[in-house]
Design an enzyme around this catalytic site. Structure first.
Site, PDB file in Angstrom:
ATOM      1  CB  VAL A 128      -0.699   0.006   0.991  1.00 19.55           C
ATOM      2  CG1 VAL A 128      -1.616   1.286   1.419  1.00 19.55           C
ATOM      3  CG2 VAL A 128      -2.087  -1.354   1.088  1.00 19.55           C
ATOM      4  CB  CYS A 129       3.616   2.442   2.100  1.00 17.94           C
ATOM      5  SG  CYS A 129       2.879   2.470   3.643  1.00 17.94           S
ATOM      6  CB  THR A 130       4.896   0.550  -2.902  1.00 20.43           C
ATOM      7  OG1 THR A 130       5.841  -0.105  -2.048  1.00 20.43           O
ATOM      8  CG2 THR A 130       5.446   0.640  -4.249  1.00 20.43           C
TER       9      THR A 130
END
Length: 1050
Positions: free
Chosen positions: A634-636
């Site tokens: 998700v953070c990518t």
């Protein structure tokens, strides 16, 4: 004969999959082209079908000969009612029905010079040599592209003459390379450093530039040649053997000066067979990563010519490869007959087939007929004629001193009278693809002769071809329809005890109609399996065909179970995912059924055959299975994208959250206000705050929707980027001394909204329309009015910026800490929509180009790419990525179905040795055609056991009466097979482990096996289930040991 001019507009919905193969300019040329096709037997019908499905502007059919019984074996446009009618007239109506946008005409007279002037391409099929020479000479003089296609039994021939100066605008199917620029130096030469490795670029590639700040002289410049620094130029690929041909080989693959040694253990009988086993994909763009001294190179640097007098480079920019056109020179047929260029792995074999065709033409000229089937006297005459032919010449005009393979010529002559549907499908597909090359200048044409033989289909004992029995095809997509057509024509399942089952859960969409010729416009929305079954019956009224509309996956094993598989003799699979292929192949292995398996992507295709005990089993590539199920962190996606796939997936998630999940959440809360799930509270709060955006209340007008869209643009592409850079400044250094923004983390920059930039405007247009749709408000497509409205609006300040988390772990921790204060904010946001009509959640549709769905994703992904300096995807690429669309074209589909049809003859004809079967791979754009013998199943053994097994074996253990316990089962395995079981599983459920405590082992050992399975899996065993499949590991097993499955028979 007059044909109306074809519109330059391309039906992008109909040809959506084909456009990913050919591109828009090529399709426009194809739609304006006029083609003459002479000869409407089975091969001609295949060419006509493919050209009409692919949207050629005009197709004129020429075949005044009357329909006869033998035509019906491969000509699917004809029926018994057409006997004695001319083939062209009888075929016209059904050919035209395939695509009403194509003008399908008939010519009944002779082929004259005046007639030829009206066409760009002329194709002769199953024609006499005299006619070929006459028409070919005229076409060469007139500059008309000329093709000859023919099949004689199990051998096919194709000849191309595109003239002495034919330009190929786009020689390969590969997309032009693009890369993001890190830096460009001022100098001679200027050195370009890329953000990623430069290993895909080659010396003397041409490139151009865009989006550079500072050194703007490069933007839009004429194509420049590059030099990849430090990397050696590759020599031509060559193959050599270190052992005599035959038996076991150690083969060296030499690519340039320094490459790895590849060892192949094959029982190949020729150098060509060994070469065929090498996957072409492994040979493309191979690069050394060391310098002359063997030291690693500095990746990512290119020399781009003189930049000494250019402005200083500041930031950004994309470098893009420019494809070079190539010129092809073809000889006319009369010259090429004696001096043939052949496309083949083994040129000598192809030249012998060339002589066989010449001899067959002479035989037909002398006797007015082809040789009688399996007549040794006629075959001997053909051999004699081939022996007396004028010798062939080499490329320099010198006579070729090589013996004639008389046994090969005799075999061709013995089987030359037959007309086989699979051979017509293969050669018709290749011929149609060459027609498209001639029209569009897209992909390299054949140079100049192609010979394809499937003589391996002949039984080794010399008997005639077998009669098919029974099969179950899986899938009624493009390949599935072609398979059904082939089954109907060869009579598969047409007997009283035979049958064909078509299984496909999908429904027909308009985009299917450019490849799946059994469907028509009136069938859109209907189940594919049902329509395909009906169409197959029309091709052969004796065909016993059943349609099933259930998916073939673990949820339907009660349908496709023991009773189903006990009634079929084999499976033909045409599935579009490796996961589905893997599952179907596993079922075939379980039930010991032969599997014919095919797949395509663009102009590449594979056809494989897997036979119990004879060949290896199907194994989906591990990398392909992993990529199909891959999810991005998700953070990518939110903060650290590095690829175009990241940007498109982020945009797709934006669509889902803003226009679907938010509406569903709001509607659900209105219906049940107390049912809000607190574990997802932070996610829901962020979602709804973005759905409300800069507005204070539910939107009431189009302008409200525009204000919201503009605010969300500012949030995503400006404010959130500034927030990210405040948290992680561009010069941030980690504890180990490395920059935070390095490697795959690309430092972003905020964008400034500019309504004059098309992508900015299109984002607001799409977002505002989607927001309006969700709230039941009217939208607008007026870009001019929108641009004026945006000029009058101030850039709003977003009311909410979501917190930033550097990784998914911190994100999950924050979600778990969702407290009363956040819950209060969430309920406050929800109050905005309380008492209002329900919202309309928007379900993403990739094939509707008028609903703004793809427009939003494409614009959002492009802006996201600009933020991070990633080469952006255009709209078509974004649609392909987000829709997981596989590029497809009718020619490849027909070719692989024909290749499977050849293997079908072998599978249904009784036991055949491994040497009879062939895996196949083709790439029509690059004229690659490979067939090779599959590998035999590997014999496995464990050092402490006395027995061996292969991938087709299983251990069968009856449950017994009364049923045995787990303890009894383990004892039986040790006594019968010498196996001390360490671990026993049913699917992912662990039934037993030697590492458990004695108490836990005792609890499980005392239970009957079925009761244990039900207890561990919490699932009941169905009464009709006959076998439980268990997997085991044993003491003393080696790392690479895979024990056969245990079939516990109930």
């Amino acid at each position: 004969m007059t044909v109306p001019e074809t519109s330059k507009l391309v039906d992008e919905e109909l040809y959506s999959r084909q456009l990913y193969v050919l591109d828009l300019p090529a399709m426009q040329k194809i739609q304006g082209a006029k083609v003459l096709l002479s000869g409407l037997q089975g091969l001609g019908a295949e060419v006509a079908k493919n050209l009409v499905l692919m949207g050629v502007g005009s197709l004129t059919l020429h075949d005044p000969h009357p329909t006869c019984w033998s035509d019906l074996a491969a000509q699917f446009f004809l029926s018994e009612q057409d006997l004695e009618r001319s083939r062209a007239e009888a075929s016209q109506e059904l050919v035209a029905k395939l695509n009403r946008a194509v003008q399908v005409c008939i010519h009944t007279g002779d082929i004259t010079k005046e007639l030829l002037l009206d066409f760009q391409v002329v194709v002769l099929t199953t024609s006499k040599l005299e006619e070929q020479l006459k028409v070919g000479t005229l076409c060469h003089k007139l500059g008309v592209c000329f093709l000859v296609a023919d099949t004689r039994g199990l051998v096919g021939q194709l000849f191309c003459d595109f003239g002495e100066d034919f330009t190929v605008q786009d020689p390969t199917e590969a997309e032009p390379l693009t890369a993001a620029i890190q830096h460009i130096s001022q100098g001679s030469p200027g050195i370009l450093t890329l953000k990623t490795e430069a290993q895909n670029f080659c010396d003397v590639d041409l490139v151009t530039f865009s989006g550079i700040e500072g050194m703007v002289e490069l933007n839009g410049c004429d194509p420049r040649p590059i030099h990849v620094r430090g990397k050696p130029t590759l020599s031509t690929t060559r193959l050599s053997t270190q052992a005599p041909i035959g038996g076991t080989h150690s083969l060296v693959l030499v690519l340039g000066d320094r490459f790895s040694l590849y060892l192949f253990q094959h029982g190949a009988r020729s150098r060509t067979q060994m070469q065929d086993r090498i996957e072409y994909n492994e040979l493309l763009r191979v690069r050394s990563h060391t310098d002359e001294a063997g030291s690693p190179l500095e990746d990512g640097t290119l020399e781009i010519g003189d930049t000494a007098n250019f402005s200083c480079y500041l930031s950004g920019g994309i470098v893009t490869e420019v494809k070079r056109p190539k010129t092809v020179s073809h000889k006319p047929l009369d010259v090429a007959l004696l001096q043939p260029h052949v496309v083949a792995g083994e040129a000598y074999h192809a030249r012998c087939l060339h002589q066989a065709f010449r001899a067959l033409h002479q035989f037909q000229h002398l006797h007015g007929r082809l040789p009688q089937p399996w007549d040794p006297v006629d075959a001997a005459m053909v051999v004699g004629l081939a022996r007396s032919l004028e010798p062939l010449k080499g490329t320099g005009g010198e006579p070729l001193e090589e013996p004639l393979d008389e046994a090969l010529v005799q075999t061709v002559a013995l089987s030359s009278a037959g007309s086989l549907s699979p051979m017509a499908a293969i050669m018709g597909a290749v011929a149609a693809q060459e027609v498209l090359k001639a029209i569009s200048g897209k992909f390299m044409p054949l140079d100049q002769w192609l010979y394809f033989d499937a003589l391996d289909c002949l039984p080794e004992d010399g008997e005639h071809l077998p009669k098919p029995e029974d099969c179950a095809p899986v899938g009624a997509g493009a390949i599935g329809c072609e398979l059904l057509k082939g089954f109907a024509l060869v009579g598969l399942g047409a007997g009283t005890s035979g049958g064909v089952t078509v299984a496909d859960m999908d429904h027909i969409e308009r985009s299917n109609l450019s490849r799946q010729f059994l469907f028509s416009t009136v069938d859109i929305g209907r189940p594919k399996a049902e329509v395909a079954a009906e169409a197959a019956r029309r091709l052969n009224s004796d065909l016993q065909v059943t349609a099933l509309t259930y998916p073939l996956d673990p949820t339907t094993e009660h349908i496709y179970g023991n009773n189903f598989f006990s009634r079929v003799d084999g499976v033909a699979a045409a599935l579009d995912s490796f996961q589905a292929r893997h599952y179907v192949a596993a079922r075939c292995t379980h039930y010991l059924k032969p599997l014919l398996e095919a797949g395509t992507q663009g102009t590449s295709g594979d056809a494989s055959v897997f036979v119990p005990w004879v060949t290896e089993t199907y194994r989906a590539p591990a990398s392909a299975l992993a990529s199909e199920n891959a999810t991005y962190p998700v953070c990518t996606l939110r903060h650290f994208p590095s690829t175009v796939e990241h940007t498109v997936q982020w945009a797709r998630d934006e669509f889902e959250g803003l226009f679907c999940l938010s509406a569903e959440t709001i509607n659900h809360h209105q219906q049940a206000p107390t049912s809000l799930a607190e574990p997802d509270g932070l996610k829901v709060l962020t979602l709804l705050q973005e759905a409300l955006g800069v507005l204070r209340e539910r939107p009431q007008t189009w302008q409200d929707c525009v204000v919201w869209a503009l605010g969300h643009w500012q949030l995503c592409f400006h404010n959130s980027i500034i927030q990210l850079l405040n948290r992680f400044p561009p010069d941030k250094v980690l504890e180990d001394g490395t920059l935070f923004w390095s490697g795959s983390k690309q430092c972003p920059k905020p964008l400034e909204f500019d309504a004059s930039q098309d992508t900015h405007l299109l984002y607001v247009l799409a977002a505002a329309n989607l927001y309006a749709q969700m709230h039941g408000l009217p939208g607008s497509r007026d870009q001019t009015a929108l641009r004026e409205l945006l000029k009058s609006l101030l850039l709003p300040v977003p009311q909410h910026l979501a917190p930033i988390f550097p990784n998914d772990l911190e994100l999950s921790r924050a979600s778990a800490e969702f407290g009363p204060e956040q819950l209060k904010k969430l309920h406050k946001v929800l109050e905005v929509w309380s008492g209002s009509p329900p919202l309309k959640p928007l379900k993403f549709e990739k094939d509707n180009d008028s609903n703004f769905h793809v427009d939003f994703v494409a614009a959002a992904a492009s802006l996201r790419a600009q933020n991070y300096g990633i080469p952006p995807a255009n709209r078509a690429q974004s649609k392909r990525i987000v829709g997981q669309i596989i590029p497809a074209i009718a020619t490849t589909t027909a070719a692989v179905a024909g290749l499977l049809g050849l293997e079908l003859y072998k599978v249904v004809g009784g036991p055949r040795p491994l040497s009879a079967f062939r895996h196949s791979r083709l790439h029509l754009a690059e004229n690659r055609f490979n067939r090779w013998v599959p590998c035999a199943p590997a014999i496995q053994k464990c050092h402490h056991l006395t027995w061996t097994w292969t991938c087709w074996d299983c251990l069968k253990v009856p449950a017994g009466q009364p049923e045995r316990t787990l303890k009894s089962l383990l004892a039986h395995l040790q006594e019968r097979y010498g196996m001390r079981v360490k671990m026993l599983l049913h699917g992912k459920a662990l039934l037993y482990s030697a590492g458990w405590s004695p108490e836990k082992q005792a609890q499980h050992l005392a239970l009957r096996v079925t009761k244990l399975v039900q207890q561990v899996t919490s699932q009941m065993i169905e009464p009709e289930q006959r076998v439980l499949v268990l997997e085991l590991s044993c003491e003393g097993e080696e790392e690479d040991t895979t024990f056969p499955p245990l079939h516990y028979e109930l």
